[in-house]
Design a protein around this motif. Structure first.
Motif, PDB file in Angstrom:
ATOM      1  N   TRP A 131      14.512   1.298 -45.317  1.00  0.00           N
ATOM      2  CA  TRP A 131      14.132   1.632 -43.949  1.00  0.00           C
ATOM      3  C   TRP A 131      14.867   2.877 -43.454  1.00  0.00           C
ATOM      4  N   SER A 132      16.113   3.038 -43.838  1.00  0.00           N
ATOM      5  CA  SER A 132      16.845   4.242 -43.430  1.00  0.00           C
ATOM      6  C   SER A 132      16.198   5.490 -44.028  1.00  0.00           C
ATOM      7  N   GLU A 133      15.720   5.397 -45.274  1.00  0.00           N
ATOM      8  CA  GLU A 133      15.019   6.525 -45.888  1.00  0.00           C
ATOM      9  C   GLU A 133      13.696   6.791 -45.169  1.00  0.00           C
ATOM     10  N   PHE A 134      13.019   5.732 -44.738  1.00  0.00           N
ATOM     11  CA  PHE A 134      11.749   5.876 -44.018  1.00  0.00           C
ATOM     12  C   PHE A 134      11.960   6.670 -42.722  1.00  0.00           C
ATOM     13  N   LEU A 135      13.008   6.309 -41.972  1.00  0.00           N
ATOM     14  CA  LEU A 135      13.274   7.003 -40.713  1.00  0.00           C
ATOM     15  C   LEU A 135      13.674   8.453 -40.950  1.00  0.00           C
ATOM     16  N   ALA A 136      14.473   8.678 -41.981  1.00  0.00           N
ATOM     17  CA  ALA A 136      14.876  10.054 -42.295  1.00  0.00           C
ATOM     18  C   ALA A 136      13.659  10.894 -42.686  1.00  0.00           C
ATOM     19  N   THR A 137      12.748  10.285 -43.447  1.00  0.00           N
ATOM     20  CA  THR A 137      11.510  10.963 -43.835  1.00  0.00           C
ATOM     21  C   THR A 137      10.660  11.271 -42.599  1.00  0.00           C
ATOM     22  N   ALA A 138      10.559  10.299 -41.700  1.00  0.00           N
ATOM     23  CA  ALA A 138       9.774  10.481 -40.477  1.00  0.00           C
ATOM     24  C   ALA A 138      10.346  11.611 -39.615  1.00  0.00           C
ATOM     25  N   ASP A 139      11.671  11.709 -39.544  1.00  0.00           N
ATOM     26  CA  ASP A 139      12.302  12.770 -38.750  1.00  0.00           C
ATOM     27  C   ASP A 139      11.942  14.154 -39.296  1.00  0.00           C
ATOM     28  N   LYS A 140      11.921  14.290 -40.618  1.00  0.00           N
ATOM     29  CA  LYS A 140      11.578  15.580 -41.238  1.00  0.00           C
ATOM     30  C   LYS A 140      10.109  15.934 -40.981  1.00  0.00           C
ATOM     31  N   ILE A 141       9.255  14.924 -41.014  1.00  0.00           N
ATOM     32  CA  ILE A 141       7.830  15.161 -40.745  1.00  0.00           C
ATOM     33  C   ILE A 141       7.638  15.567 -39.284  1.00  0.00           C
ATOM     34  N   LYS A 142       8.339  14.901 -38.391  1.00  0.00           N
ATOM     35  CA  LYS A 142       8.238  15.225 -36.955  1.00  0.00           C
ATOM     36  C   LYS A 142       8.700  16.661 -36.696  1.00  0.00           C
ATOM     37  N   LYS A 207      11.653   6.171 -30.997  1.00  0.00           N
ATOM     38  CA  LYS A 207      12.027   7.473 -31.556  1.00  0.00           C
ATOM     39  C   LYS A 207      10.902   8.510 -31.424  1.00  0.00           C
ATOM     40  N   GLY A 208       9.802   8.112 -30.821  1.00  0.00           N
ATOM     41  CA  GLY A 208       8.695   9.047 -30.606  1.00  0.00           C
ATOM     42  C   GLY A 208       8.058   9.523 -31.898  1.00  0.00           C
ATOM     43  N   LEU A 209       7.849   8.592 -32.841  1.00  0.00           N
ATOM     44  CA  LEU A 209       7.352   8.963 -34.168  1.00  0.00           C
ATOM     45  C   LEU A 209       5.845   8.766 -34.331  1.00  0.00           C
ATOM     46  N   MET A 210       5.174   8.317 -33.262  1.00  0.00           N
ATOM     47  CA  MET A 210       3.766   7.959 -33.377  1.00  0.00           C
ATOM     48  C   MET A 210       2.843   9.080 -32.899  1.00  0.00           C
ATOM     49  N   ASN A 211       1.581   9.034 -33.340  1.00  0.00           N
ATOM     50  CA  ASN A 211       0.555   9.957 -32.863  1.00  0.00           C
ATOM     51  C   ASN A 211       0.347   9.768 -31.363  1.00  0.00           C
ATOM     52  N   SER A 212       0.029  10.837 -30.667  1.00  0.00           N
ATOM     53  CA  SER A 212      -0.051  10.787 -29.199  1.00  0.00           C
ATOM     54  C   SER A 212      -1.157   9.864 -28.695  1.00  0.00           C
ATOM     55  N   ASP A 213      -2.209   9.680 -29.478  1.00  0.00           N
ATOM     56  CA  ASP A 213      -3.343   8.850 -29.034  1.00  0.00           C
ATOM     57  C   ASP A 213      -3.295   7.440 -29.613  1.00  0.00           C
ATOM     58  N   PHE A 214      -2.094   6.966 -29.945  1.00  0.00           N
ATOM     59  CA  PHE A 214      -1.970   5.659 -30.623  1.00  0.00           C
ATOM     60  C   PHE A 214      -2.615   4.522 -29.842  1.00  0.00           C
ATOM     61  N   ALA A 215      -2.624   4.597 -28.518  1.00  0.00           N
ATOM     62  CA  ALA A 215      -3.112   3.484 -27.698  1.00  0.00           C
ATOM     63  C   ALA A 215      -4.616   3.288 -27.810  1.00  0.00           C
ATOM     64  N   SER A 216      -5.348   4.374 -28.034  1.00  0.00           N
ATOM     65  CA  SER A 216      -6.814   4.279 -28.060  1.00  0.00           C
ATOM     66  C   SER A 216      -7.421   4.531 -29.432  1.00  0.00           C
ATOM     67  N   ALA A 217      -6.664   5.129 -30.352  1.00  0.00           N
ATOM     68  CA  ALA A 217      -7.213   5.485 -31.667  1.00  0.00           C
ATOM     69  C   ALA A 217      -7.659   4.236 -32.423  1.00  0.00           C
ATOM     70  N   LYS A 218      -8.744   4.386 -33.184  1.00  0.00           N
ATOM     71  CA  LYS A 218      -9.242   3.316 -34.049  1.00  0.00           C
ATOM     72  C   LYS A 218      -9.028   3.708 -35.503  1.00  0.00           C
ATOM     73  N   VAL A 219      -9.334   2.798 -36.404  1.00  0.00           N
ATOM     74  CA  VAL A 219      -9.052   3.039 -37.823  1.00  0.00           C
ATOM     75  C   VAL A 219      -9.662   4.358 -38.326  1.00  0.00           C
ATOM     76  N   PRO A 220     -10.944   4.652 -38.066  1.00  0.00           N
ATOM     77  CA  PRO A 220     -11.482   5.935 -38.543  1.00  0.00           C
ATOM     78  C   PRO A 220     -10.707   7.141 -38.014  1.00  0.00           C
ATOM     79  N   ASP A 221     -10.246   7.048 -36.752  1.00  0.00           N
ATOM     80  CA  ASP A 221      -9.446   8.140 -36.178  1.00  0.00           C
ATOM     81  C   ASP A 221      -8.133   8.294 -36.937  1.00  0.00           C
ATOM     82  N   GLY A 222      -7.493   7.160 -37.212  1.00  0.00           N
ATOM     83  CA  GLY A 222      -6.239   7.202 -37.957  1.00  0.00           C
ATOM     84  C   GLY A 222      -6.416   7.764 -39.354  1.00  0.00           C
ATOM     85  N   LEU A 223      -7.504   7.389 -40.001  1.00  0.00           N
ATOM     86  CA  LEU A 223      -7.770   7.880 -41.353  1.00  0.00           C
ATOM     87  C   LEU A 223      -8.078   9.380 -41.357  1.00  0.00           C
TER      88      LEU A 223
END
Length: 397
Positions: A131-142, A207-223
């Motif tokens: 999990w620590s590696e996951f967060l570190a990876t997410a920070d670099k992507i952000k 940590k603010g790691l999610m897409n901005s439209d997370f509340a309304s996005a559906k699976v096709p949008d995420g894909l």
């Protein structure tokens, strides 16, 4: 044969029957349809109890299978040629004690993280195993102005992946947890390894790691977000692969898959969802019983796997020895197969316990949206499951 009424299930069944009848010209199989959901469950249970079930039928494996009283209602196949090639990882999902009652119908699939390999390559990232590696990876992507973690609460079921897809890590930390949970001796809120899934969901939001439209996005949008490289990691079930092929056919092989990381890279592994089973009721007898066993043997053979692969592109491995995935399966499926080959997988909790409350997805949406905290949601979910456990008549509730 009785199977689900939806178009895909009927198509799979008819393809399997056509191939079986060609190989066994003396047997004719009539495919019948049952409704899905509670109506279908009730039909199965009623027909089994009244001795009016079709000669062969498909139904859930794992804890769902246990609910139809297999020892009372099904023909045991222990030692029969019909189950000779069934993978040992699948056998517990269709067994009571040492007795086996079914064979797998279709492929296994997995809960984990679909990720954009091109983004990982461009940013020189490795697949995280803790999990620590996951967060570190997410920070670099952000930092690269890409959404690190895709969430799609427009389809609320997808919010559960951080909890349900984390069960391999729970089982690694507490091997008896599923049994204790079923007996009301273990809780999400008071077991650190089980609470972790809720905590991870909260952490990703905070940590603010999610897409901005997370509340309304559906699976096709995420894909689409994932396939375009505007998003990098999407916790989801591999069963959405057909949708990926529809919305981004040119990018399917840009997408890989890894298990949700837990606290320790050494125990990292996959949470697996197993296919339904094909069963024979005790009411099937005489020549029909022998024909039914032949049919199950055909389903659980390389020939049966080929039929399934031709009918539907696999979203995970076959649970039959001697079956291999077609060369043209997506990278996601190949990645999942590796976890099975290396025996780094555990069944999802629903295959080990019948206890699952109806409000988990709403609670996960609240945590992932910052409305509720992980510890509160876990405690509420522990209350949520109580009514269902009591309805099932489980001891200790």
């Amino acid at each position: 044969m009785l199977t689900d009424a939806d178009e895909g299930s009927q198509s799979d069944a008819k393809a399997m029957v056509a191939a079986f009848q060609k190989a066994n010209p003396g047997v004719v199989v009539d495919v019948q349809a049952k409704p899905s959901g509670t109506d279908g469950d009730n039909l199965i249970k009623t027909r089994l109890q009244t001795g009016t079930m079709t000669d062969v039928f498909t139904y859930g494996s794992g804890s769902l299978f246990q609910q139809i009283a297999p020892a009372n209602n099904l023909a045991a196949l222990t030692g029969d040629a019909a189950v000779a090639k069934v993978d040992e990882a699948y056998l517990p999902q269709v067994s009571v004690g040492s007795d086996v009652y079914g064979v797998p119908w279709g492929n296994a699939f997995a809960g984990g993280v679909m990720y954009n390999k091109k983004v990982f390559e461009q940013l020189n990232l490795q697949v995280p195993k803790s999990w620590s590696e996951f967060l570190a990876t997410a920070d670099k992507i952000k930092a690269a102005k890409i959404a690190p973690v895709i969430q799609t609460y427009g389809e609320t079921w997808t919010s559960q992946l951080f909890v349900l897809g984390d069960f391999h890590n729970v089982a690694a930390a507490a091997p008896q947890w599923a049994a204790d949970y079923t007996a009301n001796k273990a809780k999400y809120a008071t077991t650190p390894a089980a609470l972790a899934g809720f905590e991870h969901l909260q952490e990703v939001h905070d940590k603010g790691l999610m897409n901005s439209d997370f509340a309304s996005a559906k699976v096709p949008d995420g894909l689409r977000l994932l396939a375009s490289g505007k998003g990098a990691m999407y916790p989801i079930l591999s069963g959405v692969l057909p949708q990926l092929e529809q919305v981004a056919p040119d990018n399917v092989d840009d997408i890989g898959f890894f298990a949700l990381p837990g606290p320790d890279a050494a125990t990292n592994g996959l949470t697996a969802w197993f296919p339904n089973g094909v069963y024979i009721p005790k009411s099937t007898s005489g020549p029909k019983l022998e024909a039914a066993k032949k049919f199950l043997g055909f389903v659980a053979s390389p020939a049966g796997c080929e039929v399934m692969a031709a009918s539907n592109k696999p979203t995970g491995p076959f649970m039959v020895q001697g079956c291999s995935l077609p060369a043209d399966v997506p990278q996601v499926t190949k990645d999942i197969q590796t976890y099975f080959d290396e025996k780094k997988q555990s069944p999802a909790l629903e295959f080990l316990s019948p206890v699952k409350g109806p409000n988990l997805e709403q609670l996960c949406v609240e945590v992932g949206s910052g409305i509720s905290k992980a510890d509160k949601a876990a405690a509420l979910y522990d209350q949520d499951v109580k009514k269902q456990a009591q309805q099932l008549g489980l001891e200790g509730w």
